[in-house]
Scaffold this active site. Structure first.
Site, PDB file in Angstrom:
ATOM      1  N   ASN A 284     -10.219  -2.728  -6.455  1.00  0.00           N
ATOM      2  CA  ASN A 284      -9.439  -1.882  -7.368  1.00  0.00           C
ATOM      3  C   ASN A 284     -10.022  -1.946  -8.777  1.00  0.00           C
ATOM      4  O   ASN A 284     -10.163  -0.923  -9.459  1.00  0.00           O
ATOM      5  CB  ASN A 284      -7.985  -2.344  -7.436  1.00  0.00           C
TER       6      ASN A 284
ATOM      7  N   ASP B  31       0.836  -1.195   0.000  1.00  0.00           N
ATOM      8  CA  ASP B  31       0.000   0.000   0.000  1.00  0.00           C
ATOM      9  C   ASP B  31       0.876   1.251   0.000  1.00  0.00           C
ATOM     10  O   ASP B  31       1.950   1.261   0.605  1.00  0.00           O
ATOM     11  CB  ASP B  31      -0.899  -0.005   1.239  1.00  0.00           C
TER      12      ASP B  31
END
Length: 313
Positions: A92, A44
């Site tokens: 995503n 991340d």
């Protein structure tokens, strides 16, 4: 919970000389017998890394792909059996701008094409988990090619979680189990209800059946989960498999994460005592004898939690 699997006989790595001086110094502080079998990483911070430098997001993703090189090479040099990287989530795919998703797909293909030789040189085997069939066909073709090109490697298994969501994985596992039961019932010429009644529902569906139907059935559950960027959440990643994993969170953004930071996380992991719901290795019979009787504990709980005027006299 899937029962912890027995560890294979430890084989000293023949590639420790390839570690950097800093990595080698830290590795010497580790217990080689306690290297985790499986490390899973929530990568991340690519976008924030770019934003802090007033760069476009795609440059953060590119730099994040470079970090994968460094981390996987270090993992292979210390004989880490499995490393799983959360590369592209189902969310995503659904919620990011189409232009960013398209770029990520191109970056994935570029990474695979450009690194198969590097993976073979490092004896790394490539696998994937997720709803791969929903990715563009040209991406699937490249993924299959990279997997086949590294299939004979016997070192670290690198698994990319692509178009992956843990809840979807559990749904897919349940569907797979049900489909197999229905097919068996048809083969035997009986109803699904009759089939289940023969052996009992417990014999047909338990934690082991679900574990064996997950995408990760060919690998052990993660011992250690690393999350970069300081966020303190799991983000729908391996929810079933990490029930008893140790979690290490670092504020470092993924594009700045390197092999030395993987070793730091392992060092932190080795300082912990894993109990799997039990009392731990350091708990002795003397400690057990010193425990308060259950009735006394129950009385203390009542005294502390219930207002005195409501306690029976």
């Amino acid at each position: 919970m899937r029962a912890p699997k027995s560890r294979p006989v430890f084989e000293p790595s023949s590639r420790l000389h390839e570690l950097s001086a800093e990595e080698a110094a830290l590795y010497r502080q580790l217990d080689p017998l306690k290297i985790p079998q499986h490390v899973a990483i929530i990568m991340d911070g690519n976008g924030r890394w770019a934003g802090k430098r007033a760069l476009k997001r795609f440059l953060g993703h590119q730099q994040g792909a470079e970090s994968v090189h460094f981390v996987v090479e270090t993992a292979s040099r210390i004989n880490l059996p499995f490393i799983t990287l959360y590369a592209f989530s189902l969310e995503n795919n659904l919620r990011r701008p189409k232009s960013e998703v398209n770029f990520l797909m191109k970056l994935l293909r570029s990474y695979l094409v450009g690194n198969v030789k590097r993976m073979n040189d490092n004896n790394v085997r490539m696998t994937y988990i997720g709803r791969i069939h929903e990715l563009p066909s040209e991406v699937q073709d490249t993924m299959q090619w990279a997997s086949e090109a590294t299939a004979r490697n016997t070192g670290t298994t690198l698994t990319l979680a692509l178009n992956y969501g843990s809840r979807s994985e559990i749904v897919d596992a349940a569907r797979s189990i049900l489909t197999e039961l229905i097919a068996e019932a048809h083969q035997r010429g009986c109803s699904l209800e009759d089939l289940i009644q023969v052996d009992g529902l417990e014999a047909r569906l338990d934690e082991h059946h679900i574990s064996d139907a997950l995408y990760t059935r060919q690998m052990p559950d993660p011992d250690l989960v690393i999350r970069t960027s300081g966020e303190q959440r799991i983000s729908n990643f391996l929810l079933w498999q990490i029930a008893y994993s140790e979690i290490f969170i670092t504020d470092r953004l993924w594009p700045d994460f390197r092999g030395i930071h993987l070793l730091e996380a392992i060092q932190n992991y080795q300082k912990r005592e894993r109990r799997f719901g039990g009392l731990g290795e350091t708990f002795t019979d003397e400690d057990l004898d010193a425990l308060e009787p259950a009735a006394q504990v129950a009385e203390e709980i009542v005294t502390e939690l219930i207002p005195k005027q409501l306690i029976p006299r």
